[in-house]
Design a protein around this motif. Structure first.
Motif, PDB file in Angstrom:
ATOM      1  N   ARG A 115       0.862  -1.186   0.000  1.00 21.11           N
ATOM      2  CA  ARG A 115       0.000   0.000   0.000  1.00 21.11           C
ATOM      3  C   ARG A 115       0.891   1.226   0.000  1.00 21.11           C
ATOM      4  NH1 ARG A 115      -3.162  -0.710  -2.335  1.00 21.11           N
ATOM      5  NH2 ARG A 115      -4.454  -2.480  -2.101  1.00 21.11           N
ATOM      6  N   LEU A 116       0.611   2.164  -0.870  1.00 15.92           N
ATOM      7  CA  LEU A 116       1.342   3.418  -0.871  1.00 15.92           C
ATOM      8  C   LEU A 116       0.743   4.322   0.204  1.00 15.92           C
ATOM      9  CD1 LEU A 116       1.619   3.996  -4.734  1.00 15.92           C
ATOM     10  CD2 LEU A 116       3.155   2.745  -3.203  1.00 15.92           C
ATOM     11  N   LYS A 117       1.542   5.279   0.704  1.00 14.77           N
ATOM     12  CA  LYS A 117       1.052   6.180   1.757  1.00 14.77           C
ATOM     13  C   LYS A 117      -0.191   6.920   1.279  1.00 14.77           C
ATOM     14  CE  LYS A 117       5.351   7.150   4.249  1.00 14.77           C
ATOM     15  NZ  LYS A 117       6.440   6.735   3.352  1.00 14.77           N
ATOM     16  N   GLY A 118      -1.266   6.852   2.063  1.00 12.62           N
ATOM     17  CA  GLY A 118      -2.489   7.572   1.744  1.00 12.62           C
ATOM     18  C   GLY A 118      -3.352   6.929   0.667  1.00 12.62           C
ATOM     19  N   GLU A 119      -2.919   5.773   0.177  1.00 13.57           N
ATOM     20  CA  GLU A 119      -3.681   5.125  -0.904  1.00 13.57           C
ATOM     21  C   GLU A 119      -4.856   4.333  -0.335  1.00 13.57           C
ATOM     22  OE1 GLU A 119      -2.817   2.204  -4.728  1.00 13.57           O
ATOM     23  OE2 GLU A 119      -1.579   1.999  -2.946  1.00 13.57           O
ATOM     24  N   ARG A 120      -6.004   4.455  -0.980  1.00 14.09           N
ATOM     25  CA  ARG A 120      -7.185   3.699  -0.596  1.00 14.09           C
ATOM     26  C   ARG A 120      -7.275   2.447  -1.453  1.00 14.09           C
ATOM     27  NH1 ARG A 120     -11.249   6.393  -2.572  1.00 14.09           N
ATOM     28  NH2 ARG A 120     -12.670   4.660  -2.916  1.00 14.09           N
ATOM     29  N   LYS A 121      -7.552   1.325  -0.827  1.00  8.34           N
ATOM     30  CA  LYS A 121      -7.718   0.074  -1.589  1.00  8.34           C
ATOM     31  C   LYS A 121      -8.998   0.174  -2.405  1.00  8.34           C
ATOM     32  CE  LYS A 121      -7.440  -4.771  -1.838  1.00  8.34           C
ATOM     33  NZ  LYS A 121      -7.088  -4.943  -3.224  1.00  8.34           N
ATOM     34  N   ALA A 141      -3.920   6.479 -10.798  1.00  2.99           N
ATOM     35  CA  ALA A 141      -2.497   6.377 -10.467  1.00  2.99           C
ATOM     36  C   ALA A 141      -2.319   6.896  -9.050  1.00  2.99           C
ATOM     37  CB  ALA A 141      -1.662   7.197 -11.440  1.00  2.99           C
ATOM     38  N   ALA A 142      -1.554   6.185  -8.251  1.00  2.00           N
ATOM     39  CA  ALA A 142      -1.200   6.620  -6.901  1.00  2.00           C
ATOM     40  C   ALA A 142       0.311   6.674  -6.847  1.00  2.00           C
ATOM     41  CB  ALA A 142      -1.750   5.648  -5.862  1.00  2.00           C
ATOM     42  N   VAL A 143       0.848   7.784  -6.353  1.00  2.00           N
ATOM     43  CA  VAL A 143       2.302   7.954  -6.312  1.00  2.00           C
ATOM     44  C   VAL A 143       2.726   8.274  -4.888  1.00  2.00           C
ATOM     45  CG1 VAL A 143       4.286   9.225  -7.227  1.00  2.00           C
ATOM     46  CG2 VAL A 143       2.258   8.904  -8.644  1.00  2.00           C
ATOM     47  N   GLU A 144       3.795   7.614  -4.448  1.00  4.46           N
ATOM     48  CA  GLU A 144       4.410   7.936  -3.170  1.00  4.46           C
ATOM     49  C   GLU A 144       5.824   8.411  -3.478  1.00  4.46           C
ATOM     50  OE1 GLU A 144       6.163   5.355   0.434  1.00  4.46           O
ATOM     51  OE2 GLU A 144       4.024   5.010   0.068  1.00  4.46           O
ATOM     52  N   VAL A 145       6.148   9.633  -3.047  1.00  4.63           N
ATOM     53  CA  VAL A 145       7.467  10.192  -3.309  1.00  4.63           C
ATOM     54  C   VAL A 145       8.263  10.190  -2.010  1.00  4.63           C
ATOM     55  CG1 VAL A 145       8.750  12.202  -4.151  1.00  4.63           C
ATOM     56  CG2 VAL A 145       6.525  11.640  -5.154  1.00  4.63           C
ATOM     57  N   GLU A 182       4.971   4.151  -7.940  1.00  7.27           N
ATOM     58  CA  GLU A 182       3.674   4.497  -8.508  1.00  7.27           C
ATOM     59  C   GLU A 182       2.877   3.245  -8.836  1.00  7.27           C
ATOM     60  OE1 GLU A 182       1.709   6.956 -12.281  1.00  7.27           O
ATOM     61  OE2 GLU A 182       3.887   6.758 -12.158  1.00  7.27           O
ATOM     62  N   ARG A 183       1.590   3.275  -8.451  1.00  4.89           N
ATOM     63  CA  ARG A 183       0.686   2.191  -8.831  1.00  4.89           C
ATOM     64  C   ARG A 183      -0.240   2.724  -9.919  1.00  4.89           C
ATOM     65  NH1 ARG A 183      -0.643  -1.955  -5.841  1.00  4.89           N
ATOM     66  NH2 ARG A 183      -0.425  -0.778  -3.910  1.00  4.89           N
ATOM     67  N   THR A 184      -0.372   1.952 -10.993  1.00  2.27           N
ATOM     68  CA  THR A 184      -1.344   2.235 -12.040  1.00  2.27           C
ATOM     69  C   THR A 184      -2.421   1.170 -11.917  1.00  2.27           C
ATOM     70  OG1 THR A 184       0.374   3.135 -13.467  1.00  2.27           O
ATOM     71  CG2 THR A 184      -1.679   2.442 -14.537  1.00  2.27           C
ATOM     72  N   HIS A 185      -3.677   1.589 -11.867  1.00  2.00           N
ATOM     73  CA  HIS A 185      -4.792   0.648 -11.691  1.00  2.00           C
ATOM     74  C   HIS A 185      -5.868   1.023 -12.706  1.00  2.00           C
ATOM     75  CE1 HIS A 185      -7.742  -1.431  -8.630  1.00  2.00           C
ATOM     76  NE2 HIS A 185      -7.683  -2.042  -9.793  1.00  2.00           N
ATOM     77  N   LEU A 245       2.899  -1.882 -10.141  1.00  2.00           N
ATOM     78  CA  LEU A 245       3.728  -0.903  -9.433  1.00  2.00           C
ATOM     79  C   LEU A 245       5.007  -0.703 -10.198  1.00  2.00           C
ATOM     80  CD1 LEU A 245       3.362  -2.349  -5.856  1.00  2.00           C
ATOM     81  CD2 LEU A 245       2.940   0.041  -6.405  1.00  2.00           C
ATOM     82  N   GLN A 246       5.485   0.557 -10.226  1.00  2.00           N
ATOM     83  CA  GLN A 246       6.794   0.761 -10.813  1.00  2.00           C
ATOM     84  C   GLN A 246       7.513   1.873 -10.057  1.00  2.00           C
ATOM     85  OE1 GLN A 246       4.989   2.576 -14.583  1.00  2.00           O
ATOM     86  NE2 GLN A 246       7.077   2.186 -15.191  1.00  2.00           N
ATOM     87  N   GLY A 247       8.814   1.670  -9.900  1.00  2.00           N
ATOM     88  CA  GLY A 247       9.618   2.626  -9.164  1.00  2.00           C
ATOM     89  C   GLY A 247      10.474   3.456 -10.082  1.00  2.00           C
ATOM     90  N   SER A 248      10.816   4.652  -9.612  1.00  2.00           N
ATOM     91  CA  SER A 248      11.747   5.486 -10.392  1.00  2.00           C
ATOM     92  C   SER A 248      12.497   6.411  -9.449  1.00  2.00           C
ATOM     93  CB  SER A 248      11.002   6.289 -11.436  1.00  2.00           C
ATOM     94  OG  SER A 248      10.016   7.105 -10.820  1.00  2.00           O
TER      95      SER A 248
END
Length: 181
Positions: A62-68, A97-101, A109-112, A178-181
């Motif tokens: 789960r990314l920070k603040g992301e809702r399932k 898209a949900a992004v945690e920096v 980043e999650r793309t759904h 999910l993909q990281g950068s």
């Protein structure tokens, strides 16, 4: 403690080795260090989630603040919305898209996406998934039929795409990675 941050690859190897040796507490600490040293690394998060839970079957990041988001709930809401335009070969029901920096500027980043296939052209386009970027960690690629049955995708070795053989016109495709950068 007060050590300089170490190479994330070294931390990962040490954590995995300690885990195999049964030294789970020390392995957990190294997995935590690895996940914080490489916040963009989805596999580091997954490893940490796996070792810090009793039931590994339920591991998810789960990314920070992301809702399932439950696909079934989104599909039900979409079906009830009569004013939702249903034109073309497929309808993009969800594009999220949900992004945690992290403080170092790296990100995860999650793309759904959820798509309803409306025509045979749409079936051709969505029956073979090629939208997953190289190195991404796949959460979900599946067909949800018009009557609610779920069919997981099939990855065929040597093939560049992921197949959804059960997909029919009127069905939904759920894609999450999910993909990281």
């Amino acid at each position: 403690g007060g050590h300089a941050p170490r190479d994330p690859r070294v931390l990962r190897r040490q954590a995995n080795l300690l885990d195999r040796l049964g030294r789970h507490d020390r392995a957990l600490r190294l997995h935590e260090q690895h996940a914080s040293a490489a916040p963009w690394d989805a596999r580091a998060r997954l490893a940490l989630a796996a070792v810090s839970r009793a039931a590994p079957a339920a591991v998810e990041i789960r990314l920070k603040g992301e809702r399932k988001i439950e696909a079934t709930e989104i599909i039900a809401a979409y079906r009830q919305a009569e004013d939702f335009p249903r034109q073309g070969d497929a309808v993009l029901v969800l594009d999220q898209a949900a992004v945690e920096v992290a403080p170092d500027g790296s990100s995860l980043e999650r793309t759904h996406m959820i798509v309803q296939v409306l025509t045979s052209e749409g079936l051709e386009r969505w029956g073979e998934i090629e939208d997953v970027p190289q190195g991404a960690l796949v959460d979900e690629i599946r067909t949800i039929t018009a009557d609610g049955q779920v069919h997981e995708a099939e990855a065929i070795p040597g093939k560049d795409t992921i197949s959804l053989p059960a997909l029919q016109v009127g069905d939904f495709v759920e894609l999450s990675f999910l993909q990281g950068s």
